[in-house]
Design a protein around this motif. Structure first.
Motif, short mmCIF file in Angstrom:
data_model
loop_
_atom_site.label_atom_id
_atom_site.label_comp_id
_atom_site.label_asym_id
_atom_site.label_seq_id
_atom_site.Cartn_x
_atom_site.Cartn_y
_atom_site.Cartn_z
N HIS A 157 0.87 -0.83 0.13
CA HIS A 157 -0.13 0.23 -0.19
C HIS A 157 0.78 0.63 -0.01
CE1 HIS A 157 -3.43 2.18 1.71
NE2 HIS A 157 -3.23 2.44 0.89
N TYR A 158 1.12 2.37 -0.74
CA TYR A 158 1.63 3.35 -1.15
C TYR A 158 0.57 4.39 -1.23
CZ TYR A 158 5.32 0.75 -1.28
OH TYR A 158 6.71 -0.72 -1.30
N ALA A 159 0.83 5.81 -1.30
CA ALA A 159 0.03 6.62 -1.24
C ALA A 159 0.41 8.33 -1.53
CB ALA A 159 -1.39 7.09 0.00
N LYS A 160 0.50 9.09 -1.64
CA LYS A 160 1.51 10.71 -2.56
C LYS A 160 -0.05 11.34 -2.08
CE LYS A 160 2.90 12.28 -6.63
NZ LYS A 160 4.48 12.56 -6.50
N THR A 161 -0.10 11.84 -0.38
CA THR A 161 0.03 12.29 0.40
C THR A 161 0.36 13.11 1.60
OG1 THR A 161 -2.22 13.59 1.30
CG2 THR A 161 -1.76 11.67 1.48
N TRP A 162 0.93 14.63 1.48
CA TRP A 162 1.85 14.79 2.89
C TRP A 162 1.03 14.86 3.93
CZ3 TRP A 162 6.05 15.83 2.29
CH2 TRP A 162 6.50 16.23 1.27
N LEU A 163 -0.21 14.30 4.37
CA LEU A 163 -1.37 13.51 5.24
C LEU A 163 -0.57 11.95 5.75
CD1 LEU A 163 -4.77 13.98 4.65
CD2 LEU A 163 -3.02 16.06 5.47
N LEU A 164 1.23 11.91 5.88
CA LEU A 164 1.42 10.90 6.08
C LEU A 164 2.03 11.11 6.14
CD1 LEU A 164 0.77 7.94 3.28
CD2 LEU A 164 -0.31 7.96 5.43
N ASP A 165 2.88 11.96 6.71
CA ASP A 165 4.24 12.58 6.42
C ASP A 165 4.00 12.73 8.55
OD1 ASP A 165 6.10 14.82 7.58
OD2 ASP A 165 6.81 14.64 5.79
#
Length: 588
Positions: free
Chosen positions: A548-556
């Motif tokens: 699972h991968y996601a391109k969002t700054w919310l995961l920083d």
């Protein structure tokens, strides 16, 4: 998916279109591995780049579209394994290729000096012309005005020549003003270049020094390239020559000679610059449109090799003929536009079989009837000679699937194949695709905007927005543990989740213009959870888990913790309730 073979590997893919004098970037740096025998869904709104992305796999981009960057590596053993025979004329041609490489190899010794010559000449040109920043500024102004002029011209064409003469005259005035402004900017550009040239030509001290340095470097270069080449270079060139012959061996004589000439010229340029032409990456780059074939084995009368199939670099129609339809097939949305209305159903299937499998018409007919039965056509023998209009929408789509599967491709691209069908037939077609996958072992790439369909067909899901993959994971990852706000918005839009007497959720705003360079996160203007950094810097692809991968700054780790929308919390339990599903315990 570690135990599965990567069938198609997309790396940093960028696709652009020339539209009315401007460049539109439809795909922006997508990287994705697609595995054997899996089902992967490509999901996103209309205009997100789903269809454009998959069209690159089969060379089906529109004429104004082109791949500007990236690779699409197709790992197919049957296509990559190559054997060419070496008859007398072939041996003479091979000897000529090796002799040319040996001649060009003398240039390697002078590479350092040659680069110094190029730097010196480049420095003089830079003084005589515009800087990169100035040139880009002028080009941007001119291109913007050209676009506005084209838009005004298109608007003028819509006016009634009898009733709207005033509007036509005003448009013509605006078009003339744009043309005058373009001419003015072009004159400014040319005047500035001329000024720089005059400044250089009047600087006698600089020109004398330049000529002195250039003469000394050219003399040194002549001395450098007069040295004999080594045995190591000759051995390397012998292998390279065979790889060149292998790489072009599948073409007809005139095409082969054209490609050999182009490849040798590119090797000459690489040797002049001192590039390591024995390096595999360098060779792949030099072979480019022909595709590099690595030497595996050789005998007196034949050479064997393995081609690195890069679909992003295929330009020859005969190469696409070996891939499109035979190895990568497509099922489109509307079956009626995929079928020829004046040719019988059976003929449309058998002609594909005859083209790709080299069988007789009788055998092709038998195979066509067999595949018609497999896709669920009743009385296939009798319906072989029917025309498309005699079939229902669902039956026509089954025939399109039959055509696509007739040559047993490795990849089946399904471009929203159930959208034009009613719900009952949709379910039947999805089930048919899954059942046939078990038998034929093909990979399904399913394009859709309907997440409900995704749950029924896919193993993995790639969510695309603004020409980029913003989330990638298994169906369970994306449905039950999604992390990107765009995925949350897509899930929230599912009609199945809407409550009685409530308004169906819709995503506010519109997708970004792909004419312009996008700064930060493309979804930021529509994102209710937008952070300041989303408008400044593009987020990286964060790893949530191994799948699972996601391109969002919310995961920083520094980002504030934000809960997903209420409507998609506990989405698993909501689906269980909607569809009246009861989970069975392991002890049952």
């Amino acid at each position: 998916m570690e135990d599965k073979k990567v069938l198609l590997s997309v790396k940093d893919l960028e696709v652009k279109f020339r539209v009315r004098g401007r460049i539109l970037t439809a795909i922006r740096g997508i990287s994705l591995d697609i595995y054997e025998n899996e089902s992967i869904a490509i999901v996103g709104e209309s205009g997100s780049g789903k269809s454009v992305f998959t069209k690159t796999f089969a060379g089906m981009l529109e004429t104004n579209g082109f791949i500007s960057n990236g690779d699409i590596i197709f790992n197919d053993e049957e296509l990559s394994n190559t054997i060419v025979t070496l008859n007398a004329s072939g041996k003479r041609e091979l000897a000529r290729i090796i002799d040319k490489l040996n001649t060009y190899s003398a240039l390697e010794s002078g590479a350092d000096t040659y680069r110094q010559i190029l730097d010196l000449e480049s420095e003089k040109r830079a003084k005589e012309t515009l800087s990169d920043e100035q040139d880009e500024e002028f080009n941007n102004k001119i291109n913007d005005l050209k676009f506005k002029k084209t838009e005004e011209f298109n608007l003028k064409q819509t006016y009634d020549t009898k009733k709207e003469k005033d509007k036509i005259k005003e448009s013509e005035r605006k078009i003339k003003a744009f043309e005058d402004e373009i001419a003015k900017i072009q004159k400014e550009r040319n005047d500035l270049i001329q000024k720089h040239k005059e400044e250089v030509s009047s600087d006698a001290t600089y020109l004398n020094e330049y000529e002195k340095k250039l003469a000394a470097l050219k003399a040194q270069y002549k001395l450098d390239i007069s040295k004999p080449i080594t045995k190591e270079q000759m051995d390397r060139n012998s292998v390279l020559g065979k790889e060149i012959y292998l790489s072009v061996g599948r073409f007809k004589y005139t095409t082969r000679r054209k490609y050999v000439s182009r490849i040798l010229n590119d090797f000459k340029k690489a040797l002049k610059l001192g590039e390591n032409i024995a390096d595999e990456e360098t060779k792949i780059k030099i072979f480019d449109n022909v595709m590099y074939c690595k030497l595996v084995d050789e005998a007196e009368t034949k050479l064997s090799g393995k081609i690195f199939i890069n679909l992003a670099r295929v330009t020859d129609p005969s190469d696409w003929g070996q891939t499109r339809g035979k190895k990568i097939a497509t099922v489109f949305q509307d079956p009626m536009t995929s079928l020829n209305p004046i040719i019988t159903i059976g003929k449309q299937i058998s002609s594909i079989i005859m083209k790709h499998q080299n069988v007789s018409e009788v055998e092709a007919r038998a195979r066509a009837i067999e595949i018609m039965k497999k896709v669920g056509i009743p009385n296939a023998e009798k319906r072989y000679d029917d025309y498309p209009f005699q079939y229902s929408g669902g039956m026509r789509q089954r025939i399109v699937i039959a055509i696509a599967l007739s040559c047993q491709p490795k990849i089946l691209i399904c471009d929203e194949p159930t959208t034009a069908l009613d719900v009952t037939i949709q379910a039947q077609i999805l089930q048919l695709l899954k059942d046939l996958q078990k038998e034929y072992n093909y990979t399904i790439v399913f394009i859709t905007h309907d997440l409900g369909v995704v749950a029924n067909i896919a193993d993995r899901v790639a969510v695309i927005y603004g020409g980029q993959i913003v989330e990638l994971g298994t169906v369970e990852d994306v449905f039950y543990d999604s992390r990107h706000p765009y995925t949350w918005a897509l899930l929230s839009s599912l009609p199945q989740l809407a409550q009685k007497d409530t308004e169906l959720y819709s995503i506010t705003g519109t997708p970004p213009s792909l004419y312009n360079k996008i700064t930060g996160d493309a979804f930021a203007p529509r994102n209710p959870y937008c952070l300041k950094i989303d408008t400044i810097e593009e987020p990286p692809m964060f790893k949530v888990s191994d799948t699972h991968y996601a391109k969002t700054w919310l995961l920083d780790p520094r980002a504030p913790k934000i809960e997903k929308p209420e409507i998609i919390r506990d989405i698993h339990e909501k689906f269980m309730k909607i569809y009246n599903i009861t989970e069975v315990s392991e002890n049952a």
